[in-house]
Design a protein around this motif. Structure first.
Motif, PDB file in Angstrom:
ATOM      1  N   LYS A   3      39.749  52.448  43.938  1.00  0.00           N
ATOM      2  CA  LYS A   3      39.408  52.795  42.553  1.00  0.00           C
ATOM      3  C   LYS A   3      40.269  51.977  41.616  1.00  0.00           C
ATOM      4  O   LYS A   3      41.489  52.013  41.694  1.00  0.00           O
ATOM      5  N   ILE A   4      39.607  51.250  40.722  1.00  0.00           N
ATOM      6  CA  ILE A   4      40.330  50.516  39.688  1.00  0.00           C
ATOM      7  C   ILE A   4      39.451  50.500  38.448  1.00  0.00           C
ATOM      8  O   ILE A   4      38.289  50.097  38.504  1.00  0.00           O
ATOM      9  N   GLY A   5      40.009  50.979  37.347  1.00  0.00           N
ATOM     10  CA  GLY A   5      39.203  51.099  36.141  1.00  0.00           C
ATOM     11  C   GLY A   5      37.957  51.908  36.436  1.00  0.00           C
ATOM     12  O   GLY A   5      38.016  52.984  36.995  1.00  0.00           O
ATOM     13  N   GLY A   6      36.797  51.360  36.144  1.00  0.00           N
ATOM     14  CA  GLY A   6      35.531  52.022  36.434  1.00  0.00           C
ATOM     15  C   GLY A   6      34.956  51.665  37.795  1.00  0.00           C
ATOM     16  O   GLY A   6      33.900  52.155  38.187  1.00  0.00           O
ATOM     17  N   TYR A   7      35.635  50.805  38.540  1.00  0.00           N
ATOM     18  CA  TYR A   7      35.158  50.376  39.852  1.00  0.00           C
ATOM     19  C   TYR A   7      35.550  51.407  40.901  1.00  0.00           C
ATOM     20  O   TYR A   7      36.681  51.878  40.925  1.00  0.00           O
ATOM     21  N   ASP A   8      34.609  51.765  41.770  1.00  0.00           N
ATOM     22  CA  ASP A   8      34.845  52.764  42.808  1.00  0.00           C
ATOM     23  C   ASP A   8      34.023  52.369  44.031  1.00  0.00           C
ATOM     24  O   ASP A   8      32.794  52.277  43.946  1.00  0.00           O
ATOM     25  N   ARG A  42      31.734  41.351  37.071  1.00  0.00           N
ATOM     26  CA  ARG A  42      32.692  42.446  36.901  1.00  0.00           C
ATOM     27  C   ARG A  42      32.937  43.156  38.226  1.00  0.00           C
ATOM     28  O   ARG A  42      34.063  43.549  38.521  1.00  0.00           O
ATOM     29  N   CYS A  99      40.527  42.422  42.326  1.00  0.00           N
ATOM     30  CA  CYS A  99      41.698  43.124  41.804  1.00  0.00           C
ATOM     31  C   CYS A  99      42.094  44.257  42.737  1.00  0.00           C
ATOM     32  O   CYS A  99      43.276  44.476  43.006  1.00  0.00           O
ATOM     33  N   GLY A 149      36.433  43.281  40.107  1.00  0.00           N
ATOM     34  CA  GLY A 149      36.989  44.575  40.509  1.00  0.00           C
ATOM     35  C   GLY A 149      37.397  44.580  41.969  1.00  0.00           C
ATOM     36  O   GLY A 149      38.462  45.068  42.333  1.00  0.00           O
ATOM     37  N   ASP A 159      45.848  50.457  36.484  1.00  0.00           N
ATOM     38  CA  ASP A 159      44.903  51.547  36.681  1.00  0.00           C
ATOM     39  C   ASP A 159      44.264  51.385  38.058  1.00  0.00           C
ATOM     40  O   ASP A 159      43.141  50.907  38.194  1.00  0.00           O
ATOM     41  N   PHE A 160      45.013  51.726  39.099  1.00  0.00           N
ATOM     42  CA  PHE A 160      44.578  51.540  40.483  1.00  0.00           C
ATOM     43  C   PHE A 160      44.956  52.733  41.327  1.00  0.00           C
ATOM     44  O   PHE A 160      46.075  53.241  41.233  1.00  0.00           O
TER      45      PHE A 160
END
Length: 180
Positions: free
Chosen positions: A102-107, A4, A11, A8, A76-77
């Protein structure tokens, strides 16, 4: 979990289009530049639109502080760059800053560094180029800014981002800039 995170990062690299979206326009101490950018990028045949805002201020004779914010349309970016630029020549700058993906929950935050330069091509027309690097990608950009009214310019640019895993992102961008 590891897959994941890698997905992330991939993406985020696909959709991050305009780090340091601002064109390389000369600023003197006390001047600021604000602008809007729109980009359309291609990643292995997929195209996506991005909108960005930026603000730069010359806080000294040789030092510019800036912030760029980018958001993908329909994704969501978000990408935020906070940076400083050191003018070692009237038309050339060294760049050092932080890029937050930042994308979704990825930071994730990455150290961003590079160089940018400009040159007068014609009356009211400035050409520029930049080379930026972080631990995930190398980012080349070339563009032309045309001042069509006092302190107001249009920007057309082409960006090519070479992602370290072998992929690339490329496309054109347009911008509207105001210096005050």
């Amino acid at each position: 979990m590891k897959k994941r995170v890698l997905a992330g990062v991939a993406c985020a690299m696909f959709i991050s289009s305009v780090g340091l979206a601002a064109p390389v326009i000369n600023l003197e101490k006390g001047e600021s530049l604000v602008g809007y950018t729109w980009s359309r990028l291609d990643f292995e045949g997929d195209k996506e639109n991005f909108n960005g805002l930026f603000l730069q201020s010359a806080v000294g004779d040789k030092f510019i502080l800036g912030i760029d914010y980018l958001k993908g349309s329909g994704i969501d970016f978000k990408e935020t760059d906070i940076y400083g630029q050191y003018k070692f020549d009237q038309n050339a700058r060294l760049i050092l800053g932080n890029r937050q993906y930042k994308i979704g929950g990825y930071d994730e935050n990455k150290l961003l560094y590079g160089i940018a330069a400009n040159t007068q091509l014609a009356e009211n027309t400035l050409g520029y180029a930049s080379l930026l690097r972080d631990s995930l990608e190398t980012d080349w950009k070339v563009g032309v800014a045309y001042e069509f009214a006092a302190n107001t310019s249009l920007d057309l640019n082409y960006r090519y981002r070479d992602i370290d895993d072998g992929d690339s992102i490329k496309g054109f961008g347009l911008g509207l800039n105001y210096k005050f």
